[in-house]
Structures are given as structure tokens and as C-alpha cells.
Design a protein around this motif. Structure first.
Motif, PDB file in Angstrom:
ATOM      1  N   ARG A  99       0.831  -1.212   0.000  1.00 58.50           N
ATOM      2  CA  ARG A  99       0.000   0.000   0.000  1.00 58.50           C
ATOM      3  C   ARG A  99       0.862   1.258   0.000  1.00 58.50           C
ATOM      4  O   ARG A  99       0.491   2.268  -0.583  1.00 58.50           O
ATOM      5  CB  ARG A  99      -0.883   0.021   1.241  1.00 58.50           C
ATOM      6  N   ARG A 140       5.495  -9.743  12.490  1.00 57.05           N
ATOM      7  CA  ARG A 140       5.527  -8.924  13.706  1.00 57.05           C
ATOM      8  C   ARG A 140       6.785  -9.201  14.528  1.00 57.05           C
ATOM      9  O   ARG A 140       7.432  -8.277  15.001  1.00 57.05           O
ATOM     10  CB  ARG A 140       4.300  -9.219  14.578  1.00 57.05           C
ATOM     11  N   LEU A 172     -18.352  -0.861  11.555  1.00 54.82           N
ATOM     12  CA  LEU A 172     -17.268  -1.237  12.467  1.00 54.82           C
ATOM     13  C   LEU A 172     -17.426  -0.500  13.802  1.00 54.82           C
ATOM     14  O   LEU A 172     -17.232  -1.077  14.877  1.00 54.82           O
ATOM     15  CB  LEU A 172     -15.905  -0.907  11.855  1.00 54.82           C
ATOM     16  N   ILE A 182      -9.376  -0.492  10.580  1.00 51.51           N
ATOM     17  CA  ILE A 182      -8.473  -1.619  10.392  1.00 51.51           C
ATOM     18  C   ILE A 182      -7.941  -1.689   8.952  1.00 51.51           C
ATOM     19  O   ILE A 182      -8.543  -1.157   8.042  1.00 51.51           O
ATOM     20  CB  ILE A 182      -9.183  -2.953  10.719  1.00 51.51           C
ATOM     21  N   GLY A 183      -6.797  -2.379   8.784  1.00 52.60           N
ATOM     22  CA  GLY A 183      -6.220  -2.594   7.465  1.00 52.60           C
ATOM     23  C   GLY A 183      -5.081  -1.642   7.162  1.00 52.60           C
ATOM     24  O   GLY A 183      -5.206  -0.439   7.370  1.00 52.60           O
ATOM     25  N   GLY A 184      -3.958  -2.208   6.704  1.00 56.31           N
ATOM     26  CA  GLY A 184      -2.812  -1.380   6.330  1.00 56.31           C
ATOM     27  C   GLY A 184      -2.149  -0.741   7.540  1.00 56.31           C
ATOM     28  O   GLY A 184      -2.422  -1.112   8.687  1.00 56.31           O
ATOM     29  N   GLY A 238       0.524  -5.221  11.445  1.00 61.70           N
ATOM     30  CA  GLY A 238       0.114  -3.857  11.749  1.00 61.70           C
ATOM     31  C   GLY A 238      -1.290  -3.431  11.395  1.00 61.70           C
ATOM     32  O   GLY A 238      -1.607  -2.264  11.492  1.00 61.70           O
ATOM     33  N   GLY A 239      -2.158  -4.353  10.999  1.00 60.98           N
ATOM     34  CA  GLY A 239      -3.474  -3.936  10.534  1.00 60.98           C
ATOM     35  C   GLY A 239      -4.548  -3.788  11.593  1.00 60.98           C
ATOM     36  O   GLY A 239      -5.642  -3.341  11.297  1.00 60.98           O
TER      37      GLY A 239
END
Lengths: 373, 288
Positions: free
Chosen positions: A106, A128, A261, B210-212, B256-257
Motif C-alpha cells: 500500500r 511482527r 465497524l 483496520i487494514g494497512g 500492523g493492521g
């Protein structure tokens, strides 16, 4: 869209990436015969979710143990999906194991090749704990993909004992990624056999849902795989809505992914547990909302239904109409928070209906949690 | 002052003759936006809500002196529309379209590099500077002019936050919806930088999900470069990993998301973290 391992491997072979010999089986008997054919083999559940290995869905078997192992795997449900197919694969003599994948970065807005000398690990945990052990090479799609010097560099870092096959394998993997509009093309593990061959022991291809319109073969696989998905998820998707099953008891219908969410979070913070995520998307009409009520309440674990709508493109009177048409058949309490475009008309339609009206998302979540406890 | 759009914005609507394009054009005009042209190939000479339609972006920009475009073109043609806009002389392109293939966007970003054209989106609700310009689909009645800058990955949740701010009497300088796709043009950092430089903006709200790792990158940036107070709100603490939650970019995968990691990063950078839209407004009220 996620493909099954056996489907991904079929594609791998078409593009020149080696895989172990394997047979797809739909009954325990077939699986036993396949194990007998290979002598020693792995029986691998074919389900469209991640983490099947951890869930016990991959077991090594010999002809002696095959019957017991096969019936055990066919009896499993992995993350809500029953196992109806397995892939029986011959055992491979492994010298080294690696991780190789192409995915979207990204940050650079480009595809990247990821590789690690630790194969077969849970790559997310590994990313991680040991990010320095994952190599990344950015791919410039305008420059004809992966460059030779990038591939040599990765092969050296992997300490591949024999890297004759690696550049071709990586290039083939990128061709698959590019040709089929993948969002992920992963081999975990890729193994070097004692005979010096690189083989994809596992295969995972995720296809960009937004590109299915131009990927005929993938569209066909999508239709084939519908029977292997959560039927509620499929029903929602066919209507342009997004449904994800969860483990709690408060059903949710919301417009907009972010607000959906947020609603789940508020339920959780109020001490409850959501039964699902449901985003009806902008511009939903009475029919969509009505179907959303049917889908969420057909989950037997749903004890309360929480509807949270912020009308913009979506009109509150349309929403109210969709809900009121379905209220008759419901035997669980409904909490509604409805605000935005045409809210007065919406409230008018719901006047006298057996619903609890909340003023904010926060309040709706608290009321719903009180109702189940 | 404000950022990205204001009363000097001269807007072209790409896909103006479509259902959503024409509907939103009416609402943008009602919200005092200068919509000066529309583009739909083959429809030159028509009018939509009194706005002249052209066949190409070049004609629209040359004839009407436009400086900004907004895209309501179907996903299969949206990447082409972005590139057409970028080549026409406008400096800002806002893409509302949801569902553009990722591969198309990779190509678009490759082509945009070095052109100086700014893209907001895709899959975004656009930009609103209250009382001056509404370039997008945000509901105008919830906005009040003021001094808080809002940047968000979401649509309806952004409206909730803006609505909560307005009800507390906290007006907004500009609200930017950067979009819910995995690949987007303008990032949190870009918007924060613009808000930091904007004299009208006194504080900022960042709404993430969330995400990225865009929120973590924003946190690092805030720590180094942002002097104005920031309230952060990240949703998805209860989202299961490996599932796409509505937005194509909202999926916990890779490092990391998760919402927890994002919240920790923001808190560590001195951002005031809120737990609901009302809480965002409450915390902002204390800060300014």
C-alpha cells in the motif's frame, strides 16, 4: 475472492510452477484410496479460510492410518465451514523450506515480492516478531516486472542451496499475479527437494473481486466456490451488501463500512458481542434493508437486532419501509437508530411498530446489550 | 482559508449525465459549489442542472477554466477518467467511484508520479469546505464552518463525527474523505500536512479503521511535524482477522493492521484517542 489450494495449484501448473502429485477427494473412501496410491501422503482440508493448518486440517497419513485420518478431517468444521473436499498429496523429500509471495504494497502503491528463509510459518506472526527476516523487492509493473538482479539478490539472501529454478519460479508467480488480477499469490512453504527441484507445497491465490468482470475463468471458479462459502455471506454479496458472521448474539445492520465497524466496537465496549457485520452500502432501498433483516435474523444465534442508519444517499423512509415489512415475522426485539435524509418520514412509518428507538449509536448499542443480558 | 477546495474551486463533473452524477451535481450546486462543466463522451451540447456538458476533459477545462474534477464514472472506466483528468490541466482530481480494480490503480499511480496532480480517493466521499464548496457526496446540512480539520477513511462514520462536532458547536475548516480502498492518492499524512499549514485550522480529527498501516505512519508524522492538537478515532477493535469488512482496504492481514496497534501508535504520538463520534466532539471541546 479466495481460491482453494487445489484450484491455485492447477493454475500454478499451467504457469510452469511445480506442485506435488495430488488428488482431490470428496469422500473419506476416495481419500483412503488416494493415500494407498501414494504410499505416504498429506490429507489437506480444502476450505476457503486461512489458518486451516492450525485448526488441524492438514494431517500426514499412511495407508494404515488413512481411514481414521480421512474420516476425522471430513468431520471437521473450520471457522464455520464444513470440510467437504480434501486434497491428498504425495510426500515430498524436503531439503529446505521458504516463504515466497507477491502482494500489494500500500505504501509504495506497487506489487512487491516477499520472501523469507523461514517457510511454513504463520507469516503474519512472523512479520511482527522478525520483520528483518522478510525480504521485500518492489516490482515496477512498467519495467516488465521482476528484474534479474532482484531475483539473484533474493536467492542469495535465502541461502538457497540450488537456485537454478528460482528466477523462473518467481517470474511465473508474478505472471500469475498480473494475468489474473491477484491481490495475493503466495507459496508457503516453497520447498527445495533433495533432488534439487523447487516445489510449491502450498498455494494461495486471492483474486481482486473488483476485477472479476474481466476474468472469465476466475468468475467460473467464483460460481463453483459459492457452495463452499457461508450462504448468508453469499446472499448479501449478490445484493451488493457485505456480511461477515461473528460469534456473538447481537445482529447488526448498518449503512457504511466505517459506521458498521464503529457499531460493533460500541457493542463490544458495552459488554456485548456482535453476531455479524452487515454493511448495506450507500443508496440501499427498502428491498435491500428487508433482505438484510432476513439474512441477519436467519442466524439462530441472533437474539437482538440492532439497526443503525445514517441517511445520506440512503433515505430513511426507504429504510423504515424495508424494516416495517419484515417486523411481523420477527420474534426477537429490534433496536433502531435512524437519522439523516427524510428521518421524519422514516419515524412516521415506524410509529406504533414494536421497536425500541435510540437517539445515537452509543445508546442503541447499550440498549441492545441490556436486552440480551 | 481551508484546504483543497473553497470558493475559488471551479469544478468539472466527470460522468455528469449518469444517475448519481446528475443527482450529486444538484446537491453540489445547492451547497454553493461552482460546478462549471460536466463531461460525458458523446453528450456534448447537453445541459445537466444548467451545467454545460462536454465530450472531453480538455474541452471542459479550456472552455470553462476548471481547476478541479470529480469522478462518478463506473469502475471499469474510472482509471481512464482519472488519467484523462490528470492530463487536462486540473490540479485536483476527486474519485468517488467504488470498485476500481487494484491493478488499474497501480497503473494510474505510476502515470501520476511527477505530474503534480493530486488525487483524492478512489472510493471516497470527497471533500467539503462548509459554506464554500462540496466536492463529493457528503450531506451538507450537518456541516458548520469553523476551525477543525477532519480527515477520514470512511463515509457515514465521517458524517457521524462531523454531526457530533457541529452539535457541540465545533465548526469545520475542511473535511476530507480519503477513501476506503487499499490504494489511495491523498493520504492521512498529506491531509495533516495541509491542515498544519492552514491558518484557519486550529485542530484536527483523524478517523481511521483496520487494514494497512496508514494510521501508524500518520502517528509518526504527527509526532515529528504536527503542532496543532489532534483527536484520533480508530474503528474495528472487534473485527475478526482475515475478513474484508465492507471497505476493500479494511482487512486485518500482514503486520500492523489491527485497530489496537493503530490506537497505540496514535496515543504514543500524543494524539487524544476517542472511543465514539460523541467522544471525538467531547475531547475536541476540551482541547480547543
Amino acid at each position: 475472492m479466495r481460491l482453494h489450494e487445489y484450484q491455485s495449484k492447477e493454475i500454478f501448473r499451467q504457469y510452469g510452477i511445480s506442485t506435488p502429485g495430488g488428488i482431490v477427494c470428496t469422500t473419506p473412501d476416495e481419500a483412503v484410496r488416494a493415500v494407498e496410491q501414494f504410499g505416504s501422503a498429506a490429507i489437506k482440508a480444502q476450505v476457503l479460510v486461512g489458518g486451516r493448518g492450525k485448526a488441524g486440517g492438514i494431517i500426514l497419513a499412511t495407508p494404515d492410518s488413512a481411514a481414521k485420518t480421512a474420516s476425522r478431517i471430513f468431520g471437521m468444521t473450520i471457522k464455520g465451514l464444513p470440510v467437504t473436499k480434501v486434497l491428498v498429496e504425495e510426500r515430498v523429500d524436503i531439503l529446505q523450506e521458504f516463504y515466497v509471495a507477491i502482494t500489494l504494497d500500500r505504501r509504495s502503491r506497487r506489487p512487491i515480492l516477499m520472501a523469507s528463509a523461514s517457510g511454513g510459518v504463520d507469516i503474519e506472526d512472523f512479520a511482527r516478531s522478525s520483520p528483518e527476516q522478510i525480504m521485500m523487492e518492489s516490482i515496477d509493473p512498467g519495467q516488465d516486472g521482476l528484474q534479474s538482479h532482484q531475483l539473484m539478490h533474493v536467492a542469495e539472501q535465502l541461502e538457497l542451496q540450488d537456485f537454478t529454478d528460482f528466477p523462473e519460479l518467481a517470474r511465473n508467480l508474478y505472471t500469475i499475479y498480473d494475468d489474473l488480477d491477484c491481490t495475493l499469490a503466495e507459496i508457503n512453504p516453497m520447498v527445495l527437494t533433495r533432488t534439487g527441484k523447487l516445489v510449491a507445497l502450498d498455494a494461495k491465490l486471492n483474486i481482486d473481486d473488483n476485477a472479476l468482470f474481466r476474468q472469465d475463468a476466475m468468475q467460473q471458479l467464483y460460481r463453483q466456490n459459492l457452495a463452499d462459502l457461508d450462504p448468508l455471506e453469499v446472499q448479501a454479496k449478490e445484493l451488493g451488501m457485505s456480511y461477515v458472521a461473528m460469534e456473538g448474539s447481537i445482529g447488526c445492520i448498518v449503512n457504511g463500512a466505517g459506521l458498521a465497524l464503529a457499531t460493533l466496537d460500541m457493542i463490544t465496549r458495552a459488554g456485548g458481542a456482535p453476531a455479524n457485520f452487515m454493511d448495506v452500502r450507500g443508496g440501499a432501498d427498502a428491498m435491500h434493508v428487508g433482505r438484510a433483516v432476513e439474512i441477519t435474523t436467519s442466524n439462530p444465534a441472533t437474539k437482538v437486532l440492532l439497526i443503525n442508519m445514517f441517511g445520506g444517499l440512503t433515505l430513511c423512509d426507504e429504510i423504515a419501509r424495508g424494516i416495517s415489512e419484515k417486523l411481523q415475522g420477527l420474534n426477537i426485539p429490534v433496536v433502531i437508530r435512524l437519522t439523516g435524509t427524510n428521518q421524519e418520514q422514516g419515524w412516521e412509518i415506524l410509529r406504533g411498530a414494536k421497536v425500541t428507538v435510540a437517539q445515537s449509536t452509543d445508546e442503541a448499542a447499550r440498549i441492545a446489550v441490556e436486552m440480551v443480558s | 482559508m481551508s484546504i483543497l477546495v473553497d470558493k475559488h474551486t471551479r469544478l468539472v463533473v466527470q460522468g455528469i449525465t449518469g444517475h448519481v452524477g446528475s443527482f450529486e451535481t444538484r446537491l453540489m450546486l445547492q451547497a454553493v459549489t461552482s460546478v462549471v462543466a460536466g463531461v460525458t463522451p458523446g453528450r456534448a451540447g447537453q445541459n445537466v442542472e444548467g451545467v454545460p456538458v462536454f465530450d472531453t476533459m480538455q474541452e471542459a477545462v479550456d472552455t470553462r477554466g476548471a481547476n478541479t474534477s470529480i469522478i462518478f464514472v463506473p469502475p471499469a472506466h474510472a482509471a481512464g477518467a482519472i488519467l484523462e483528468a490528470a492530463g487536462s490541466g486540473v490540479g485536483l482530481v476527486v474519485c468517488v467511484t467504488e470498485g476500481i480494480p487494484v491493478k488499474d490503480m497501480v497503473q494510474v499511480f505510476g502515470s501520476l508520479e511527477g505530474t503534480g496532480v493530486r488525487l483524492v480517493g478512489p472510493n471516497c466521499p470527497g471533500i467539503t469546505t462548509p459554506g464554500q464548496a462540496r466536492v463529493g457526496i457528503m450531506p451538507d446540512p450537518i456541516f458548520v464552518p469553523g476551525s477543525v480539520g477532519v480527515v477520514s477513511r470512511s463515509g457515514t462514520l465521517t458524517y457521524e463525527v462531523v454531526d457530533a462536532l457541529s452539535r457541540q458547536g465545533i465548526g469545520q475548516s475542511t473535511c476530507v474523505g480519503i477513501g476506503g480502498d487499499p490504494l489511495i492518492g491523498t493520504t492521512f499524512i498529506d491531509a495533516l500536512e495541509l491542515f498544519e499549514q492552514d491558518p484557519q485550522t486550529r485542530a484536527m480529527v483523524l478517523v481511521g479503521e483496520i487494514g494497512g498501516t496508514a494510521e501508524q505512519e500518520a502517528a509518526e508524522y504527527i509526532k515529528e511535524y504536527v503542532s496543532k492538537p489532534v483527536v484520533g478515532y480508530v474503528v474495528g477493535i472487534s473485527a475478526p482477522p482475515g475478513k474484508t469488512m465492507g471497505h476493500a482496504g479494511a482487512i486485518i492481514s500482514g503486520g500492523g493492521g489491527t485497530a489496537k496497534e493503530k490506537i497505540e501508535a496514535l496515543a504514543g504520538a500524543g494524539v487524544t484517542v476517542a472511543e465514539s463520534p460523541e467522544d471525538v466532539a467531547g475531547k475536541m471541546k476540551e482541547l480547543i
